[in-house]
Motif scaffolding. Structure first.
Motif, PDB file in Angstrom:
ATOM      1  N   ALA B  85      73.744 -14.294  58.282  1.00 42.22           N
ATOM      2  CA  ALA B  85      74.057 -15.599  58.846  1.00 42.22           C
ATOM      3  C   ALA B  85      75.115 -16.315  58.786  1.00 42.22           C
ATOM      4  CB  ALA B  85      72.820 -16.693  58.654  1.00 42.22           C
ATOM      5  N   SER B  86      75.805 -16.010  57.437  1.00 49.59           N
ATOM      6  CA  SER B  86      77.313 -16.839  57.276  1.00 49.59           C
ATOM      7  C   SER B  86      78.357 -15.702  58.148  1.00 49.59           C
ATOM      8  CB  SER B  86      77.638 -16.822  55.731  1.00 49.59           C
ATOM      9  OG  SER B  86      77.891 -15.387  55.258  1.00 49.59           O
ATOM     10  N   ALA B  87      77.923 -14.466  58.275  1.00 52.85           N
ATOM     11  CA  ALA B  87      78.827 -13.744  58.904  1.00 52.85           C
ATOM     12  C   ALA B  87      78.806 -14.171  60.467  1.00 52.85           C
ATOM     13  CB  ALA B  87      78.508 -12.274  59.056  1.00 52.85           C
ATOM     14  N   VAL B  88      77.605 -14.544  60.916  1.00 53.31           N
ATOM     15  CA  VAL B  88      77.722 -14.900  62.336  1.00 53.31           C
ATOM     16  C   VAL B  88      78.339 -16.289  62.433  1.00 53.31           C
ATOM     17  CG1 VAL B  88      76.094 -15.725  64.288  1.00 53.31           C
ATOM     18  CG2 VAL B  88      75.633 -13.836  62.870  1.00 53.31           C
ATOM     19  N   ALA B  89      78.445 -17.083  61.585  1.00 52.11           N
ATOM     20  CA  ALA B  89      78.949 -18.505  61.645  1.00 52.11           C
ATOM     21  C   ALA B  89      80.486 -18.292  61.410  1.00 52.11           C
ATOM     22  CB  ALA B  89      78.556 -19.493  60.469  1.00 52.11           C
ATOM     23  N   MET B  90      81.052 -17.457  60.606  1.00 52.76           N
ATOM     24  CA  MET B  90      82.468 -17.138  60.501  1.00 52.76           C
ATOM     25  C   MET B  90      83.111 -16.545  61.615  1.00 52.76           C
ATOM     26  SD  MET B  90      82.966 -15.953  56.452  1.00 52.76           S
ATOM     27  CE  MET B  90      81.690 -14.896  56.187  1.00 52.76           C
ATOM     28  N   LEU B  91      81.935 -15.565  62.163  1.00 57.60           N
ATOM     29  CA  LEU B  91      82.500 -14.814  63.703  1.00 57.60           C
ATOM     30  C   LEU B  91      82.599 -15.813  64.669  1.00 57.60           C
ATOM     31  CD1 LEU B  91      82.943 -11.931  65.101  1.00 57.60           C
ATOM     32  CD2 LEU B  91      80.445 -12.159  65.462  1.00 57.60           C
ATOM     33  N   CYS B  92      82.000 -16.709  64.644  1.00 63.84           N
ATOM     34  CA  CYS B  92      82.079 -17.852  65.952  1.00 63.84           C
ATOM     35  C   CYS B  92      83.352 -18.707  65.757  1.00 63.84           C
ATOM     36  CB  CYS B  92      80.691 -18.456  65.886  1.00 63.84           C
ATOM     37  SG  CYS B  92      79.266 -17.722  66.422  1.00 63.84           S
ATOM     38  N   ALA B  93      83.497 -19.142  64.507  1.00 64.62           N
ATOM     39  CA  ALA B  93      84.655 -19.682  64.418  1.00 64.62           C
ATOM     40  C   ALA B  93      85.886 -19.108  64.674  1.00 64.62           C
ATOM     41  CB  ALA B  93      84.761 -20.553  62.792  1.00 64.62           C
ATOM     42  N   ALA B  94      86.017 -18.023  63.811  1.00 64.14           N
ATOM     43  CA  ALA B  94      87.230 -17.282  63.880  1.00 64.14           C
ATOM     44  C   ALA B  94      87.454 -16.630  65.470  1.00 64.14           C
ATOM     45  CB  ALA B  94      87.205 -15.843  63.101  1.00 64.14           C
ATOM     46  N   ARG B  95      86.641 -16.345  66.250  1.00 62.54           N
ATOM     47  CA  ARG B  95      86.742 -16.101  67.883  1.00 62.54           C
ATOM     48  C   ARG B  95      87.262 -17.260  68.424  1.00 62.54           C
ATOM     49  NH1 ARG B  95      80.925 -13.407  69.034  1.00 62.54           N
ATOM     50  NH2 ARG B  95      80.590 -15.967  69.356  1.00 62.54           N
ATOM     51  N   ARG B  96      87.140 -18.532  67.965  1.00 66.57           N
ATOM     52  CA  ARG B  96      87.719 -19.637  68.660  1.00 66.57           C
ATOM     53  C   ARG B  96      89.233 -20.082  68.101  1.00 66.57           C
ATOM     54  NH1 ARG B  96      83.547 -23.947  71.102  1.00 66.57           N
ATOM     55  NH2 ARG B  96      81.703 -22.470  71.335  1.00 66.57           N
TER      56      ARG B  96
END
Lengths: 188, 188
Positions: B85-96
């Motif tokens: 779940a933390s990977a998904v959160a980091m991914l969403c932020a870094a993509r932006r």
């Protein structure tokens, strides 16, 4: 059946595509490694893994994605990165509606070598033979990804029968995030 | 400074948005929990977490995302889901292009209560006081997400100075996946 195998990792994420059915010769359609620099920000590395996996999905259009199941009893330093890279691979597949299967390292080794305690060299040698390659794929992560895909092709008939039985007993629902919101002054 | 705090989890992912600067009263802009059903497929759950986080990013446009740093010495059963779940959160932020900061549970507890060994009730009570809420946010994951955001606002000035110093000494590059490809018959 076309399967993308993913041996998850942040520094090296092995990917391999195999096509075939149980009991017939298998065909390798592609193998490689998605790499991200160890000194980059974690979030940026996850974005790079996502881009790499997306390229493989675009290019090969697999019907299944097989990912190595991560256990936390592994090396503490690397297991978090492995879990995070596997999450990205599963996310990319599930977003496209591609079924994701998880296989443990022992299941994969047992499937391709006959023993769950095989070493990397044995796995590489069997992958080379089963796919009729000129030489074992390098690095080992690439060979492991192909072994995952082979394992899934051979085990899938049994797994699919099980999943179908489960699906019959419990209709599967689309998963939407349930988000509780609250604004200033109110608490949920 | 507007910060989205994320207390990662697959079953309950706490999210909270706080705005403020060190030394001034803080404002809560929103708090909630992204939930996914424990009996759904893992890939589908990760997609649901992604959709939930995206909604929070769309709605609140945070300048920073603060995520709890996951350690593998925690409960073995839940740590994988937390890491994913933390990977998904980091991914969403870094993509932006939103900077992601990781804070350990002790850092967060120390920031809001003065001690790294505070319990959930103490953290909830301090979050309630600092944000001038009528009652502690429930569940605890929601309060923890707000605590993460507060911790980041208070610690960020020091962290940013450090990051700027690192950036000066080593120019940061965009991370692109380096993918080695091979087709049938060739091995990399």
């Amino acid at each position: 059946m076309r399967v993308l195998g993913v041996d998850p990792g942040l520094t090296r994420c092995g990917v391999g595509v195999v096509e075939g059915v149980p009991g017939r010769p298998l065909t390798m359609l592609g193998v490689g490694v998605v790499r991200t620099p160890p000194d980059a920000e974690l979030g940026d590395r996850l974005v790079a893994v996502e881009q790499g996996i997306e390229q493989w999905l675009d290019e090969h259009r697999p019907e299944f994605v097989a990912v190595e199941r991560v256990f936390s009893q592994h090396n503490v330093r690397t297991v978090m990165g492995t879990a995070q890279a596997s999450a990205v691979a599963m996310l990319c597949a599930a977003r496209r509606g591609i079924p994701v299967a998880l296989h443990t390292p022992s299941e994969v080794k047992a499937a391709v070598t006959g023993t769950g305690r095989a070493d990397k060299a044995q796995v590489g040698a069997m992958v080379t033979r089963l796919l009729r390659l000129a030489a074992p794929p390098r690095p080992a992560d690439a060979a492991d990804a192909l072994a995952l895909a082979i394992c899934h092709i051979w085990r899938a008939p049994a797994q699919n029968r099980l999943q179908q039985a489960v699906a019959r007993s419990r209709p599967r629902q689309a998963v939407a995030p349930h988000t509780a919101h609250a604004t200033k002054g109110r608490t949920t």
